[in-house]
Design a protein around this motif. Structure first.
Motif, mmCIF file in Angstrom:
data_model
loop_
_atom_site.group_PDB
_atom_site.id
_atom_site.type_symbol
_atom_site.label_atom_id
_atom_site.label_comp_id
_atom_site.label_asym_id
_atom_site.label_seq_id
_atom_site.Cartn_x
_atom_site.Cartn_y
_atom_site.Cartn_z
ATOM 1 N N GLY A 202 67.292 80.265 86.011
ATOM 2 C CA GLY A 202 66.575 80.470 87.258
ATOM 3 C C GLY A 202 67.473 80.445 88.481
ATOM 4 N N ARG A 203 66.985 81.008 89.546
ATOM 5 C CA ARG A 203 67.758 81.117 90.782
ATOM 6 C C ARG A 203 68.006 79.761 91.441
ATOM 7 N N HIS A 204 67.080 78.841 91.304
ATOM 8 C CA HIS A 204 67.172 77.573 92.032
ATOM 9 C C HIS A 204 67.496 76.410 91.100
ATOM 10 N N GLY A 205 68.154 75.412 91.658
ATOM 11 C CA GLY A 205 68.479 74.240 90.862
ATOM 12 C C GLY A 205 69.018 73.110 91.700
ATOM 13 N N ILE A 206 69.098 71.950 91.075
ATOM 14 C CA ILE A 206 69.647 70.748 91.690
ATOM 15 C C ILE A 206 70.557 70.086 90.666
ATOM 16 N N SER A 207 71.718 69.626 91.112
ATOM 17 C CA SER A 207 72.636 68.896 90.245
ATOM 18 C C SER A 207 72.849 67.494 90.793
ATOM 19 N N ILE A 208 72.796 66.505 89.913
ATOM 20 C CA ILE A 208 72.904 65.100 90.306
ATOM 21 C C ILE A 208 74.154 64.491 89.677
ATOM 22 N N PRO A 209 75.092 63.975 90.488
ATOM 23 C CA PRO A 209 76.288 63.337 89.932
ATOM 24 C C PRO A 209 75.981 61.925 89.451
ATOM 25 N N ILE A 210 76.603 61.529 88.354
ATOM 26 C CA ILE A 210 76.439 60.179 87.815
ATOM 27 C C ILE A 210 77.833 59.582 87.645
ATOM 28 N N ARG A 211 78.138 58.553 88.401
ATOM 29 C CA ARG A 211 79.423 57.865 88.299
ATOM 30 C C ARG A 211 79.250 56.619 87.445
ATOM 31 N N ASP A 212 80.039 56.490 86.393
ATOM 32 C CA ASP A 212 79.950 55.344 85.487
ATOM 33 C C ASP A 212 81.363 54.835 85.223
ATOM 34 N N PRO A 213 81.892 53.954 86.102
ATOM 35 C CA PRO A 213 83.265 53.466 85.968
ATOM 36 C C PRO A 213 83.536 52.886 84.586
ATOM 37 N N GLY A 214 84.675 53.250 84.026
ATOM 38 C CA GLY A 214 85.052 52.769 82.710
ATOM 39 C C GLY A 214 84.491 53.596 81.579
ATOM 40 N N VAL A 215 83.533 54.463 81.871
ATOM 41 C CA VAL A 215 82.944 55.333 80.846
ATOM 42 C C VAL A 215 83.282 56.783 81.139
ATOM 43 N N GLY A 216 83.011 57.223 82.360
ATOM 44 C CA GLY A 216 83.289 58.601 82.752
ATOM 45 C C GLY A 216 82.175 59.149 83.619
ATOM 46 N N ASP A 217 82.412 60.294 84.196
ATOM 47 C CA ASP A 217 81.439 60.930 85.073
ATOM 48 C C ASP A 217 80.528 61.868 84.289
ATOM 49 N N ALA A 218 79.317 62.020 84.802
ATOM 50 C CA ALA A 218 78.360 62.944 84.208
ATOM 51 C C ALA A 218 77.650 63.686 85.333
ATOM 52 N N MET A 219 77.069 64.825 84.986
ATOM 53 C CA MET A 219 76.272 65.565 85.952
ATOM 54 C C MET A 219 75.028 66.092 85.253
ATOM 55 N N PHE A 220 73.886 65.840 85.865
ATOM 56 C CA PHE A 220 72.611 66.266 85.295
ATOM 57 C C PHE A 220 71.989 67.301 86.222
ATOM 58 N N SER A 221 71.567 68.430 85.659
ATOM 59 C CA SER A 221 71.014 69.521 86.470
ATOM 60 C C SER A 221 69.618 69.913 86.014
ATOM 61 N N ILE A 222 68.815 70.312 86.980
ATOM 62 C CA ILE A 222 67.477 70.825 86.723
ATOM 63 C C ILE A 222 67.403 72.230 87.313
ATOM 64 N N ASN A 223 66.807 73.137 86.563
ATOM 65 C CA ASN A 223 66.792 74.545 86.926
ATOM 66 C C ASN A 223 65.350 75.037 87.028
ATOM 67 N N PHE A 224 65.055 75.805 88.090
ATOM 68 C CA PHE A 224 63.682 76.214 88.370
ATOM 69 C C PHE A 224 63.672 77.658 88.823
ATOM 70 N N GLU A 225 62.585 78.365 88.528
ATOM 71 C CA GLU A 225 62.438 79.753 88.961
ATOM 72 C C GLU A 225 61.206 79.871 89.852
ATOM 73 N N CYS A 226 61.428 80.247 91.106
ATOM 74 C CA CYS A 226 60.331 80.468 92.047
ATOM 75 C C CYS A 226 60.905 81.196 93.253
ATOM 76 N N ASP A 227 60.045 81.642 94.153
ATOM 77 C CA ASP A 227 60.575 82.295 95.343
ATOM 78 C C ASP A 227 61.096 81.241 96.320
ATOM 79 N N ASP A 228 61.871 81.692 97.283
ATOM 80 C CA ASP A 228 62.568 80.770 98.180
ATOM 81 C C ASP A 228 61.608 79.891 98.975
ATOM 82 N N ARG A 229 60.469 80.437 99.374
ATOM 83 C CA ARG A 229 59.531 79.662 100.186
ATOM 84 C C ARG A 229 58.924 78.511 99.383
ATOM 85 N N LEU A 230 58.567 78.779 98.143
ATOM 86 C CA LEU A 230 58.013 77.723 97.298
ATOM 87 C C LEU A 230 59.073 76.679 96.979
ATOM 88 N N TRP A 231 60.310 77.113 96.821
ATOM 89 C CA TRP A 231 61.396 76.183 96.526
ATOM 90 C C TRP A 231 61.539 75.134 97.624
#
Length: 240
Positions: free
Chosen positions: A113-142
Motif C-alpha cells: 500500500g501507498r501509506h505506512g508507519i515504521s516504529i523503531p525499537i531500541r533494545d540495548p544488548g540485544v539489537g535494534d528492530a523496526m516494526f511497520s504497518i502498511n495501509f491502502e487508502c486515499d490521502d485524505r482518509l490517511w
C-alpha cells in the motif's frame, strides 16, 4: 476503519520458532484490518545483512527483490527512523530522494500500500528492530487514520519484539557486536580515560585514525557518543 485488536487477549508466551511468529503476524494483520505488517530485527551491527531477520506479510517476490537491490543498508527509512526514534510516516520519505522513490514504486507493483508507519525499537544488548504497518487508502482518509494506527500499533510492536527474543537468541548473533580488534582497542583506552591523541600515541596511529575507529565502533553499537559506546561495550563484556 481498522479493527480493534486486544494484543493481551492473545498468548503472551515467547514464540517457539519463526513459523509461529510469522503465523501470528498474519493473524494480527487480519485482526487489525490493515494491508501488511513487517518486523525487522537488525542485529547488533548494521554492517551484516546475514544477521538480519525479516518477517512480514509482504509478497515474497517483493521481499526477495528488496533484499537483493536495497536492504536496510541502502534504505534511508532505517537511517531516519532510528535518528528520530519516533514513528515515521512513509509520506515523510516518499519524495526525499530518487532511491526512496524507486523503493516505493517497486513495492506498489507488488501490492504494498501507498501509506505506512515504521516504529523503531531500541533494545540495548540485544539489537535494534523496526516494526511497520502498511495501509491502502486515499490521502485524505490517511490523515484521519494515521494517529489511530500509531496509537494502536506502537504497543503491539514492542509486544511482538518481546515475544521474538527466544527466536532471535537461537540465531548466531555475535556477542561482540562484530567490533574489529582495533575498534575494541580504541574503546578500551577510552574506557581507561585516554583521549584520542593519547590513544594514538599508545597504538602508533594518527589521531584521525583513532577517531575513525571510534566512529565505526559507535555506529556498530548504535551509540550516539563515545561514552555511550564504552558503556554498552562494558555492559556486554566486549572489553577486557
Amino acid at each position: 476503519m481498522m479493527n480493534r485488536f486486544d494484543i493481551f487477549s492473545a498468548t503472551q508466551e515467547p514464540f517457539a520458532d519463526s513459523r509461529e511468529s510469522a503465523d501470528f503476524l498474519r493473524m494480527a494483520r487480519d485482526r487489525f484490518g490493515v494491508l501488511n505488517l513487517s518486523y525487522w530485527f537488525l542485529g547488533a551491527s548494521n554492517d551484516l545483512p546475514d544477521r538480519m531477520t525479516w518477517l512480514s506479510t509482504y509478497d515474497e517476490s517483493y521481499m526477495a527483490i528488496y533484499m537483493r537491490e536495497y536492504s536496510p543498508l541502502k534504505d534511508r527509512a532505517f537511517q531516519i527512523c532510528f535518528r528520530t526514534l519516533l514513528p515515521l510516516d512513509w509520506a515523510q520519505l516518499r519524495n526525499s530522494d530518487e532511491s526512496v522513490q524507486h523503493i516505493h514504486e517497486t513495492a506498489e507493483q507488488f501490492g504494498v500500500g501507498r501509506h505506512g508507519i515504521s516504529i523503531p525499537i531500541r533494545d540495548p544488548g540485544v539489537g535494534d528492530a523496526m516494526f511497520s504497518i502498511n495501509f491502502e487508502c486515499d490521502d485524505r482518509l490517511w490523515e484521519k487514520l494515521r494517529q489511530e494506527l500509531v496509537n494502536s500499533i506502537h504497543l503491539f510492536a514492542h509486544y511482538y519484539h518481546l515475544r521474538m527474543k527466544n527466536v532471535l537468541a537461537a540465531r548466531p548473533v555475535s556477542a561482540e557486536f562484530d567490533l574489529s580488534p582495533r575498534e575494541r582497542e580504541v574503546l578500551q583506552w577510552a574506557a581507561e580515560g585516554k583521549t584520542a591523541w593519547e590513544t594514538a600515541q599508545l597504538l602508533g596511529l594518527s589521531e584521525s585514525a583513532v577517531n575513525l575507529y571510534s566512529s565505526k565502533a559507535m555506529s556498530k553499537l548504535r551509540a550516539k557518543t563515545k561514552t555511550q559506546a564504552v558503556a554498552i561495550a562494558v555492559k556486554n563484556a566486549i572489553l577486557n
